[in-house]
Design a protein around this motif. Structure first.
Motif, PDB file in Angstrom:
ATOM      1  N   GLU A  10       0.835  -1.201   0.000  1.00 35.33           N
ATOM      2  CA  GLU A  10       0.000   0.000   0.000  1.00 35.33           C
ATOM      3  C   GLU A  10       0.869   1.251   0.000  1.00 35.33           C
ATOM      4  O   GLU A  10       1.951   1.250   0.590  1.00 35.33           O
ATOM      5  CB  GLU A  10      -0.874   0.040   1.260  1.00 35.33           C
ATOM      6  CG  GLU A  10      -1.857  -1.079   1.366  1.00 35.33           C
ATOM      7  CD  GLU A  10      -2.656  -1.033   2.660  1.00 35.33           C
ATOM      8  OE1 GLU A  10      -2.380  -0.177   3.542  1.00 35.33           O
ATOM      9  OE2 GLU A  10      -3.564  -1.862   2.799  1.00 35.33           O
ATOM     10  N   ILE A  11       0.368   2.292  -0.663  1.00 42.67           N
ATOM     11  CA  ILE A  11       1.088   3.568  -0.646  1.00 42.67           C
ATOM     12  C   ILE A  11       0.095   4.714  -0.551  1.00 42.67           C
ATOM     13  O   ILE A  11      -1.060   4.586  -0.950  1.00 42.67           O
ATOM     14  CB  ILE A  11       1.985   3.777  -1.887  1.00 42.67           C
ATOM     15  CG1 ILE A  11       1.149   3.819  -3.162  1.00 42.67           C
ATOM     16  CG2 ILE A  11       3.072   2.753  -1.978  1.00 42.67           C
ATOM     17  CD1 ILE A  11       1.867   4.489  -4.307  1.00 42.67           C
ATOM     18  N   ALA A  12       0.563   5.820  -0.032  1.00 37.98           N
ATOM     19  CA  ALA A  12      -0.241   7.040  -0.031  1.00 37.98           C
ATOM     20  C   ALA A  12      -0.324   7.550  -1.466  1.00 37.98           C
ATOM     21  O   ALA A  12       0.685   7.573  -2.187  1.00 37.98           O
ATOM     22  CB  ALA A  12       0.392   8.095   0.868  1.00 37.98           C
ATOM     23  N   PRO A  38     -10.214   1.564   2.300  1.00 39.16           N
ATOM     24  CA  PRO A  38     -11.329   2.247   2.969  1.00 39.16           C
ATOM     25  C   PRO A  38     -10.902   2.930   4.272  1.00 39.16           C
ATOM     26  O   PRO A  38     -10.013   2.446   4.977  1.00 39.16           O
ATOM     27  CB  PRO A  38     -12.314   1.110   3.280  1.00 39.16           C
ATOM     28  CG  PRO A  38     -11.905  -0.036   2.430  1.00 39.16           C
ATOM     29  CD  PRO A  38     -10.430   0.130   2.154  1.00 39.16           C
ATOM     30  N   ASP A  39     -11.553   4.018   4.543  1.00 43.40           N
ATOM     31  CA  ASP A  39     -11.394   4.746   5.813  1.00 43.40           C
ATOM     32  C   ASP A  39      -9.979   5.237   6.076  1.00 43.40           C
ATOM     33  O   ASP A  39      -9.568   5.357   7.228  1.00 43.40           O
ATOM     34  CB  ASP A  39     -11.869   3.878   6.995  1.00 43.40           C
ATOM     35  CG  ASP A  39     -13.298   3.416   6.815  1.00 43.40           C
ATOM     36  OD1 ASP A  39     -14.129   4.225   6.349  1.00 43.40           O
ATOM     37  OD2 ASP A  39     -13.583   2.244   7.121  1.00 43.40           O
ATOM     38  N   GLN A  82      -5.749   9.730   1.112  1.00 38.60           N
ATOM     39  CA  GLN A  82      -6.002   8.533   0.315  1.00 38.60           C
ATOM     40  C   GLN A  82      -4.796   7.590   0.262  1.00 38.60           C
ATOM     41  O   GLN A  82      -3.680   8.004   0.009  1.00 38.60           O
ATOM     42  CB  GLN A  82      -6.383   8.958  -1.111  1.00 38.60           C
ATOM     43  CG  GLN A  82      -6.809   7.836  -1.994  1.00 38.60           C
ATOM     44  CD  GLN A  82      -7.125   8.313  -3.399  1.00 38.60           C
ATOM     45  OE1 GLN A  82      -6.625   7.732  -4.346  1.00 38.60           O
ATOM     46  NE2 GLN A  82      -7.920   9.350  -3.556  1.00 38.60           N
ATOM     47  N   VAL A  83      -5.072   6.304   0.485  1.00 38.87           N
ATOM     48  CA  VAL A  83      -4.075   5.238   0.374  1.00 38.87           C
ATOM     49  C   VAL A  83      -4.608   4.254  -0.651  1.00 38.87           C
ATOM     50  O   VAL A  83      -5.802   3.937  -0.663  1.00 38.87           O
ATOM     51  CB  VAL A  83      -3.848   4.536   1.742  1.00 38.87           C
ATOM     52  CG1 VAL A  83      -2.933   3.335   1.602  1.00 38.87           C
ATOM     53  CG2 VAL A  83      -3.285   5.528   2.751  1.00 38.87           C
ATOM     54  N   ILE A  84      -3.718   3.770  -1.529  1.00 39.29           N
ATOM     55  CA  ILE A  84      -4.139   2.833  -2.568  1.00 39.29           C
ATOM     56  C   ILE A  84      -3.346   1.535  -2.483  1.00 39.29           C
ATOM     57  O   ILE A  84      -2.267   1.486  -1.892  1.00 39.29           O
ATOM     58  CB  ILE A  84      -4.019   3.449  -3.976  1.00 39.29           C
ATOM     59  CG1 ILE A  84      -2.590   3.886  -4.265  1.00 39.29           C
ATOM     60  CG2 ILE A  84      -4.989   4.619  -4.139  1.00 39.29           C
ATOM     61  CD1 ILE A  84      -2.349   4.372  -5.685  1.00 39.29           C
ATOM     62  N   ARG A  85      -3.920   0.500  -3.083  1.00 36.89           N
ATOM     63  CA  ARG A  85      -3.283  -0.828  -3.111  1.00 36.89           C
ATOM     64  C   ARG A  85      -3.763  -1.549  -4.371  1.00 36.89           C
ATOM     65  O   ARG A  85      -4.672  -1.087  -5.064  1.00 36.89           O
ATOM     66  CB  ARG A  85      -3.672  -1.619  -1.870  1.00 36.89           C
ATOM     67  CG  ARG A  85      -5.161  -1.927  -1.778  1.00 36.89           C
ATOM     68  CD  ARG A  85      -5.518  -2.615  -0.475  1.00 36.89           C
ATOM     69  NE  ARG A  85      -6.961  -2.751  -0.350  1.00 36.89           N
ATOM     70  CZ  ARG A  85      -7.597  -2.848   0.802  1.00 36.89           C
ATOM     71  NH1 ARG A  85      -6.917  -2.835   1.946  1.00 36.89           N
ATOM     72  NH2 ARG A  85      -8.905  -2.974   0.845  1.00 36.89           N
TER      73      ARG A  85
END
Length: 104
Positions: free
Chosen positions: A45-47, A91-92, A96-99
């Motif tokens: 995961e990364i910001a 989520p939550d 924002q963090v994405i994966r």
């Protein structure tokens, strides 16, 4: 100019409800950025705010020069990857963090 118009393009959509717009970008730009983004996310995961620099580090100097606005293109491709399910927002998490998504 006609050569630019006939260049193969990818329609990039947005996952945001109420937004119907499609942005068409050259296929070569989409493919190099898709590959770079997925490579970055395979590490975890990364910001989202870090995505531009991390994806840009995967490109060579010539690709970066030909690409144009790195931030704009990274965001456009990331949104299309969200629509496809290859990338997802955690989520939550704010900011924002994405994966990687299930379809990756």
């Amino acid at each position: 100019m006609a050569e630019l118009m006939s260049e193969a393009r990818v329609a990039c959509r947005t996952p945001a409800e109420g937004r119907d717009g499609v942005t068409n970008i050259p296929t070569w730009k989409f493919e190099i950025l898709r590959s770079a983004i997925l490579d970055v996310l395979r590490e975890g995961e990364i910001a989202f705010k870090d995505l531009k620099n991390l994806a840009g580090a995967k490109l060579n100097k010539d690709e970066l020069e030909r690409l144009g606005s790195l931030g704009w293109h990274v965001t456009t491709v990331k949104l299309e990857l969200e629509v496809r399910g290859e990338v997802e927002r955690v989520p939550d998490r704010m900011p924002q963090v994405i994966r990687l998504g299930r379809a990756a």
